[in-house]
Design a protein around this motif. Sequence first.
Motif, short mmCIF file in Angstrom:
data_model
loop_
_atom_site.label_atom_id
_atom_site.label_comp_id
_atom_site.label_asym_id
_atom_site.label_seq_id
_atom_site.Cartn_x
_atom_site.Cartn_y
_atom_site.Cartn_z
N CYS A 66 37.19 53.93 28.19
CA CYS A 66 38.63 54.13 28.05
C CYS A 66 38.88 55.50 27.44
N THR A 176 40.73 44.69 26.75
CA THR A 176 42.00 44.81 26.03
C THR A 176 41.78 45.52 24.70
N VAL A 179 41.63 49.30 25.13
CA VAL A 179 42.95 49.91 25.26
C VAL A 179 43.68 49.91 23.93
N LEU A 195 49.00 53.60 32.25
CA LEU A 195 47.63 53.16 32.01
C LEU A 195 46.99 52.94 33.38
N LYS A 214 47.35 42.83 32.46
CA LYS A 214 48.68 43.43 32.29
C LYS A 214 49.48 42.70 31.21
N VAL A 217 48.22 43.77 27.84
CA VAL A 217 48.62 45.15 27.52
C VAL A 217 50.06 45.18 27.04
N VAL A 226 50.90 49.65 33.91
CA VAL A 226 49.52 49.55 34.38
C VAL A 226 49.48 49.87 35.87
#
Length: 247
Positions: A66, A176, A179, A195, A214, A217, A226
């Motif tokens: 990431c 997750t 992120v 993203l 999603k 996020v 996303v």
Amino acid sequence: SVVVGMAGVDSPHDQIKAERLVKKALTKWLRPQTHLTVVNDIHIVRRSGSEDPYGIALIAGTGSHCFGMNQHGDIAYAGGLEYILADEGSGYEMGVKVLRAAVRSSDGRTKPTKLQQAVLQHFHIASVRALEPIVYHGQGLNKTKIAQLAKLVDSLTAKGDWRAKEILAESLAELTLHVAAVVGRLHLTKAPFDLVVAGGLFDISATKFLQQFKQRVKRIAPHATVIKPQHPPGWGAVRLAQDQAQL
């Protein structure tokens, strides 16, 4: 302006070495005024899905990585340091968990999982003990071959296998977390940003993996969008070259 995205460009030393190699390979096409930059491939993945020079990208395929940049030029990474130091949530890590689930099920250390039989069929062997020479001897199992076992997780999750479902959930949680770490360090919790996600894990169908991702996020960054790129990574390299040409 020329931008090249390469896997394994993870440090300034890597970048300098890669740029020397690329300059040598492209000597006949480069001009004295040409601006050449070699970056980690996650940079071109991000720009392949977003027109915004700023934002975050997450790769979840054989490995996981990431990267993000905010409007102040601050950058942050999570993972991306190969399978010993990182790669949590990746296809490789899922594959390792599949192998271990088969062994633990065979030993009786856990309740039975269908992953045990699936592994036997995958390698055309009669017992889990026969995995030892396949894994450690002969040609062995490289990172890519281990990551291919993630396909077993997808198919058996659809059939309700308890351990396959756990492995998918664990991967979702790890990605997750990648992120969340980058969002937090770049102070993007309340900001709108793209993203961009890429890699085979986002094609998992058994549990609508991308949809669940999603939703997670949105809890971290409610204004994030996303995006799965509609263009190949090379498109992102062109956009980055255009950005540089305009400086």
